[in-house]
Scaffold this active site. Structure first.
Site, mmCIF file in Angstrom:
data_model
loop_
_atom_site.group_PDB
_atom_site.id
_atom_site.type_symbol
_atom_site.label_atom_id
_atom_site.label_comp_id
_atom_site.label_asym_id
_atom_site.label_seq_id
_atom_site.Cartn_x
_atom_site.Cartn_y
_atom_site.Cartn_z
ATOM 1 N N HIS A 65 0.832 -1.210 0.000
ATOM 2 C CA HIS A 65 0.000 0.000 0.000
ATOM 3 C C HIS A 65 0.870 1.265 0.000
ATOM 4 C CE1 HIS A 65 -3.141 -2.924 0.512
ATOM 5 N NE2 HIS A 65 -2.472 -3.412 1.548
ATOM 6 N N HIS A 158 2.853 -7.277 4.227
ATOM 7 C CA HIS A 158 1.486 -6.830 4.491
ATOM 8 C C HIS A 158 1.064 -7.239 5.894
ATOM 9 C CE1 HIS A 158 0.144 -5.715 0.322
ATOM 10 N NE2 HIS A 158 1.220 -6.435 0.028
ATOM 11 N N GLU A 232 1.613 -11.984 5.070
ATOM 12 C CA GLU A 232 0.591 -11.324 5.879
ATOM 13 C C GLU A 232 1.001 -11.580 7.330
ATOM 14 O OE1 GLU A 232 -1.740 -9.371 4.924
ATOM 15 O OE2 GLU A 232 -2.559 -9.996 2.980
#
Length: 268
Positions: A65, A158, A232
């Site tokens: 992001h 992430h 993640e």
């Protein structure tokens, strides 16, 4: 005492007279002077040593992001290739903890900690973004970045945003692979999984299997031409995971575990 000296002198003169008509042997050519070895400066020696040393491996780190994504929804909605013949949105804003700590800030901070450790181990690190206040890059650009950088591996960082009861980390890899990197991407994902386990992080109890998640819907993995995996690190909506994700000590633990996984993959 003088007689012996006189006899020797006479003998020498006689021998000279006997050879007065002899032809003198040709002159023996002089030996060539030794050839000096070329001087090698200390600087040249050093340069030679450097040039013969193996180049440092390049690893691409992709902090998920970006800090400016939330203020630019139109840019995020732009459709880009998904790596399997379709399209998907350029990017998203990412997740956040219930207290408002955003995923983009977490991934940026974690990336710097991982980068420091890898560089200390002799790895050259390239990033997909250089700050945390821009927009993008889009997922297709992120997927192609490892190949463009000449990286031997790429790791996208992430944190998830699942339901509050879901907990743990998982590592995604492209399945089925698109560009022939499937076996190595799985090996990279497994090394990262093992590093996180060794760092005392629990595998996800809500997605994937045994900490690994085979995916066909992530463009950054589909479009990668080098071994690539996506971590993640935990679920930001889970209170226990969030406590670790938001603490500097917790991010140091994540960085140590992820770096160990990358170095194990590289055989270092």
């Amino acid at each position: 005492m003088h007689a012996p000296i006189r006899s020797v002198a006479v003998a020498v003169l006689a021998a000279a007279a006997l050879c007065s008509g002899c032809t003198a042997p040709p002159d023996t050519p002089a030996a060539p002077p030794p050839v000096a070895e070329p001087a090698v400066s200390a600087e040249a020696t050093t340069q030679g040593a450097v040039s013969s040393a193996p180049a440092a491996p390049i690893v691409l780190l992709d902090p998920g992001h970006n800090g400016g994504n939330g203020a630019n929804p139109a840019a995020l909605r732009r459709q880009v290739p998904d790596g399997r013949g379709g399209t998907k949105s350029c990017n998203t804003t990412g997740s956040a903890t219930n207290a408002g700590y955003p995923e983009h800030a977490f991934t940026w901070d974690l990336t710097q900690r991982v980068r420091t450790r890898l560089e200390a181990a002799g790895v050259r690190v390239v990033l997909t973004r250089q700050d945390d206040d821009g927009v993008g890059p889009c997922v297709d650009e992120r997927g192609a970045a490892g190949g463009r950088a000449g990286a031997v591996a790429a790791v996208s960082l992430h944190a998830d945003g699942s339901g509050p009861s879901a907990r743990g980390f998982h590592v995604a890899h492209a399945d089925p692979p698109v560009h022939g990197t499937g076996p190595e991407s799985l090996r990279l994902a497994t090394a990262l999984r093992d590093g996180l386990r060794s760092g005392r992080f629990a595998t996800a109890d809500y997605i994937g299997q045994d900490g690994l998640d085979a995916r066909d819907d992530l463009a950054g993995l589909n479009l990668a031409t080098v071994p690539t995996a996506l971590v993640e690190a935990g679920n930001m909506r889970n209170a226990d995971d969030a406590a670790v994700l938001t603490s500097a000590e917790g991010r140091d633990r994540y960085a140590e575990a992820i770096s160990a996984g990358v170095l194990a993959y590289l055989g270092r």
